[in-house]
Enzyme design. Structure first.
Site, PDB file in Angstrom:
ATOM      1  N   VAL A  34       0.842  -1.199   0.000  1.00 46.61           N
ATOM      2  CA  VAL A  34       0.000   0.000   0.000  1.00 46.61           C
ATOM      3  C   VAL A  34       0.877   1.249   0.000  1.00 46.61           C
ATOM      4  CG1 VAL A  34      -1.740   1.299   1.274  1.00 46.61           C
ATOM      5  CG2 VAL A  34      -1.862  -1.193   1.197  1.00 46.61           C
ATOM      6  N   LEU A  82      33.732  14.799  23.105  1.00 49.07           N
ATOM      7  CA  LEU A  82      33.602  14.740  24.553  1.00 49.07           C
ATOM      8  C   LEU A  82      34.872  14.209  25.203  1.00 49.07           C
ATOM      9  CD1 LEU A  82      30.006  13.263  24.966  1.00 49.07           C
ATOM     10  CD2 LEU A  82      30.705  15.644  25.212  1.00 49.07           C
ATOM     11  N   GLU A 108      22.693   9.466  29.103  1.00 49.63           N
ATOM     12  CA  GLU A 108      22.208   8.960  27.825  1.00 49.63           C
ATOM     13  C   GLU A 108      23.201   7.929  27.314  1.00 49.63           C
ATOM     14  OE1 GLU A 108      21.721  13.565  26.886  1.00 49.63           O
ATOM     15  OE2 GLU A 108      21.346  12.321  25.124  1.00 49.63           O
ATOM     16  N   LYS A 110      25.713   6.283  24.904  1.00 49.94           N
ATOM     17  CA  LYS A 110      26.583   6.838  23.860  1.00 49.94           C
ATOM     18  C   LYS A 110      26.530   5.911  22.650  1.00 49.94           C
ATOM     19  CE  LYS A 110      31.250   8.570  23.028  1.00 49.94           C
ATOM     20  NZ  LYS A 110      31.504   7.811  21.784  1.00 49.94           N
ATOM     21  N   ASP A 112      27.402   4.379  19.115  1.00 48.38           N
ATOM     22  CA  ASP A 112      28.654   4.232  18.368  1.00 48.38           C
ATOM     23  C   ASP A 112      28.369   4.459  16.883  1.00 48.38           C
ATOM     24  OD1 ASP A 112      31.245   1.649  18.211  1.00 48.38           O
ATOM     25  OD2 ASP A 112      31.322   3.822  18.020  1.00 48.38           O
ATOM     26  N   TYR A 220      20.017  14.207  20.060  1.00 49.78           N
ATOM     27  CA  TYR A 220      20.357  14.388  21.476  1.00 49.78           C
ATOM     28  C   TYR A 220      20.636  15.829  21.886  1.00 49.78           C
ATOM     29  CZ  TYR A 220      25.109  13.779  19.494  1.00 49.78           C
ATOM     30  OH  TYR A 220      26.253  13.859  18.729  1.00 49.78           O
ATOM     31  N   LYS A 311      33.139   5.681  29.521  1.00 48.50           N
ATOM     32  CA  LYS A 311      33.268   4.575  28.573  1.00 48.50           C
ATOM     33  C   LYS A 311      33.184   3.224  29.279  1.00 48.50           C
ATOM     34  CE  LYS A 311      34.099   5.269  24.743  1.00 48.50           C
ATOM     35  NZ  LYS A 311      35.295   5.620  23.992  1.00 48.50           N
ATOM     36  N   CYS A 405      68.077   1.171  11.016  1.00 49.77           N
ATOM     37  CA  CYS A 405      66.747   1.499  10.495  1.00 49.77           C
ATOM     38  C   CYS A 405      66.403   0.550   9.354  1.00 49.77           C
ATOM     39  CB  CYS A 405      66.718   2.945  10.004  1.00 49.77           C
ATOM     40  SG  CYS A 405      65.146   3.405   9.228  1.00 49.77           S
ATOM     41  N   CYS A 408      66.285   2.880   5.941  1.00 51.02           N
ATOM     42  CA  CYS A 408      67.434   3.564   5.328  1.00 51.02           C
ATOM     43  C   CYS A 408      68.780   2.986   5.747  1.00 51.02           C
ATOM     44  CB  CYS A 408      67.402   5.057   5.654  1.00 51.02           C
ATOM     45  SG  CYS A 408      67.650   5.425   7.407  1.00 51.02           S
ATOM     46  N   CYS A 428      65.570   9.796   5.635  1.00 53.42           N
ATOM     47  CA  CYS A 428      64.994   8.444   5.668  1.00 53.42           C
ATOM     48  C   CYS A 428      63.677   8.424   4.891  1.00 53.42           C
ATOM     49  CB  CYS A 428      64.756   8.019   7.110  1.00 53.42           C
ATOM     50  SG  CYS A 428      63.928   6.405   7.250  1.00 53.42           S
TER      51      CYS A 428
END
Length: 667
Positions: A34, A82, A108, A110, A112, A220, A311, A405, A408, A428
């Site tokens: 519909v 934040l 609230e 959080k 992701d 929010y 967290k 290294c 190099c 390098c």
């Protein structure tokens, strides 16, 4: 009102009611068949009478034109990230900063996903922008319009003249899994997690692709521009209620708390229950409820002082180390990396984890072949937490930091008092590659097309030995590189040339001076408006700048006293980069299109739409994706679409590319 107009209005009301029932209340009021029949009827009437199309029509959720790029938009109100608290002790330390007042908090979940800023004028959605760097985002209005839980028109009889709504776009778990199943069946690579999939979806140039992904949205934050508006909220809790009245989907899992203990109880409850939700959440956002107190507390350079993200603990998982290699970064830092058996961690597939430095490896007693526990630090960076010694195989091998290294061959050094081993060879290739990628990054010079693969080719072929060499590149040289055509080479040369217009603060950040981040670069550029003034500043003068500590000041002071760096600055000045403005010598800049708003439609011969947009913006104008009463000109090219018809209906002047070039003083 004639019969057709009345029917169009009726159809819109029916479809909008169906959308609200389905997407906001999870209570369908009509069958899909519909809905589809009514939708097609409305679509047919609007095609027949385009002058009756309105921005809030359900048919306008999916844009007809594929974008060639997104315009950068400065947030009128910065969209700050934040501050994070990773345990209850850190949360209480944050709360202690505003003790002494009776504080009420709103908790609230959080989500992701990806933050969006939505602007409504007289109740109608006119713009959707990504968070970006918090100061500037990308306008993705056409893509935002495809998200069913974002109303195109607010459900208010007398809406505020202008409001900004902020919230999180996200992919529900089930939707994310279906997308990956489809991609896998089609032989395409799967998305690592819902957040990355959401980000990639929002930046699709074709709104139809966005619509197919079925993003969702929780609002929010509400900003009402008029201070005396009856809709002006006084608390965060009331703001969420108003958002619901306006027609937004607001997360029902929230709570007003009278104490820190209540906040922590809410946090612990959802730490246990979060996997029962239909979407990903990585913590609880805690906000001071009173807007008056929020205003008094204000902001730091990076965060609001009145909100924090508490967290959830990072997920941990075991894996086996298959090998350990080292990576040389742009500062010369040599970082050991563990290559792991792939594991799923906090919604992502993890195959590598940092081992930080040789001291860290020694303290944990890490060997190749060990089974280790891996976690996401802040749910972002994978790191090894501990070794499981009982599972160590007989053929496990100790890791020894290389003395040379790997890029190099120069001798590595470990400066006194530092845990980091470094390559100090300024030539390098790894340091050069890292410097070039950083220079071209979005927060620095924002050179599109200059990614890691292109940088690798430029360095390996010897075409570039410093950032200054980028501005000497020619199309003729670039087309000799593998898989680089004349068109892409031309685009890159133009993008590099356009980066000369970037402000002094971005150039400073792009130089990659140790400890000088994006925020500090902006602070320094305001205090020292030319490179000459910054180069002459003493350590004491640098430290006197708010936000600049001794470490940053010393690093800056030393950097400007290295002859190679002085030569680089001189080269960049000679090439015409913006290293500060000297108002005594600079000529006044004229912007012929200042204050004018343009819409581009169709194809042009002299430039792409993206290039036209850049030229208009450089001349002080603004480019938007949709035609409205606020549009000053619609620039019409070949094969123009419905925007031209809408411009005719609204009696907005239409010009061709030759007229635009004349306005830009290019004729």
């Amino acid at each position: 009102m004639n019969q057709e107009e009345s029917r169009i209005k009726q159809l819109r009301q029916q479809l909008q009611a169906a959308n609200e029932a389905y997407y906001l209340h999870d209570n369908p009021i009509m069958e899909d068949e519909v809905y589809d029949r009514l939708y097609r009827e409305l679509q047919g009437l609007e095609e027949k009478y385009p002058e009756l199309i309105t921005p809030d029509s359900p048919t306008q959720r999916i844009g007809g034109e594929v974008a060639e790029g997104f315009a950068s938009v400065k947030h009128q109100i910065p969209l700050y990230s934040l501050e994070n608290a990773f345990n209850e002790e850190e949360f209480r330390q944050w709360a202690a900063r505003h003790q002494g007042e009776a504080v009420e908090y709103v908790c609230e979940l959080k989500i992701d996903g990806n933050a969006l800023a939505l602007t409504y004028e007289d109740g109608v959605l006119v713009r959707g922008v990504t968070r970006g760097d918090g100061e500037t985002g990308e306008e993705i209005t056409n893509n935002v319009r495809t998200i069913p839980s974002i109303p195109l028109r607010l459900k208010l009889n007398n809406p505020p003249a202008r409001v900004e709504v902020r919230g999180e776009a996200f992919l529900p778990r089930q939707t994310f899994e279906k997308i990956n199943q489809t991609r896998q069946a089609n032989g395409e690579s799967v998305f690592a997690n819902p957040r990355n999939a959401t980000s990639g979806t929002l930046r699709q140039f074709d709104p139809k692709v966005v619509a197919e992904r079925k993003l969702d949205f929780f609002a929010y934050t509400l900003y009402v521009v008029e201070e005396n508006s009856p809709w002006q909220p006084e608390t965060q809790d009331y703001s969420l209620q108003v958002l619901e009245e306006m027609g937004f989907k607001v997360n029902p899992h929230r709570k007003v708390c009278q104490s820190l203990e209540e906040v922590e109880e809410f946090f612990r409850e959802w730490e246990e229950k979060r996997n029962t939700l239909a979407y990903e959440t990585d913590g609880v956002v805690v906000k001071i409820n009173s807007y008056a107190l929020q205003k008094r507390l204000g902001f730091t350079q990076k965060f609001p002082r009145w909100a924090i993200a508490l967290k959830f603990p990072a997920e941990e998982a075991p894996s086996q180390i298959k090998a350990i290699t080292v990576n040389v970064g742009r500062t010369g830092a040599v970082t050991p990396l563990a290559h792991l058996e792939p594991i799923s961690l906090a919604g992502t597939t993890v195959q590598r984890a940092t081992l930080h430095n040789s001291d860290f490896i020694r303290e944990l007693d890490v060997c190749i072949g060990d089974t280790v526990v891996v976690r996401k630090a802040g749910d972002i960076i994978p790191e090894i937490v501990r070794v499981l010694p009982s599972l160590r195989p007989n053929d496990a091998q100790a890791f020894i930091m290389p003395k040379e290294c790997p890029e190099c061959g120069s001798t590595l050094v470990r400066p006194e008092g530092e845990a980091i081993t470094r390559c100090v060879n300024a030539s390098c290739p790894a340091i050069l590659r890292g410097s070039l990628v950083h220079w071209a990054s979005r927060d620095a010079m924002d050179i599109q097309g200059l990614g890691e693969k292109m940088v690798e080719s430029l360095v390996s072929k010897g075409l570039v030995t410093s950032v200054a060499d980028l501005y000497q590149l020619q199309v003729e040289g670039l087309v000799k590189l593998e898989r680089v055509g004349e068109k892409s080479a031309g685009n890159l040369v133009r993008a590099i040339a356009q980066s000369k217009q970037q402000p002094w603060s971005r150039v400073l950040y792009g130089l990659g001076i140790r400890y000088v981040g994006k925020v500090n670069a902006g602070i320094l550029a305001k205090k020292f408006p030319t490179v000459e003034k910054l180069a002459k500043a003493s350590i004491d003068e640098l430290q006197a700048v708010e936000g600049i500590g001794e470490e940053i000041a010393r690093s800056l002071y030393q950097w400007f006293r290295i002859e190679a760096n002085q030569n680089l600055i001189q080269e960049l000045q000679n090439l015409g980069l913006n290293l500060g403005e000297d108002t005594s010598t600079s000529e006044p800049i004229t912007q012929p299109l200042a204050g004018k708003t343009f819409v581009l439609t169709g194809k042009f011969n002299s430039f792409t739409r993206k290039e036209a947009q850049t030229l208009i913006e450089q001349a002080g104008g603004k480019v938007t994706s949709s035609v409205s009463q606020k549009t000053d000109y619609v620039v019409v090219g070949e094969d123009s679409g419905s925007k031209q018809e809408k411009a005719k209906a609204l009696e907005i002047p239409q010009i061709g590319e030759d007229e635009l070039k004349a306005m830009l003083n290019q004729e």
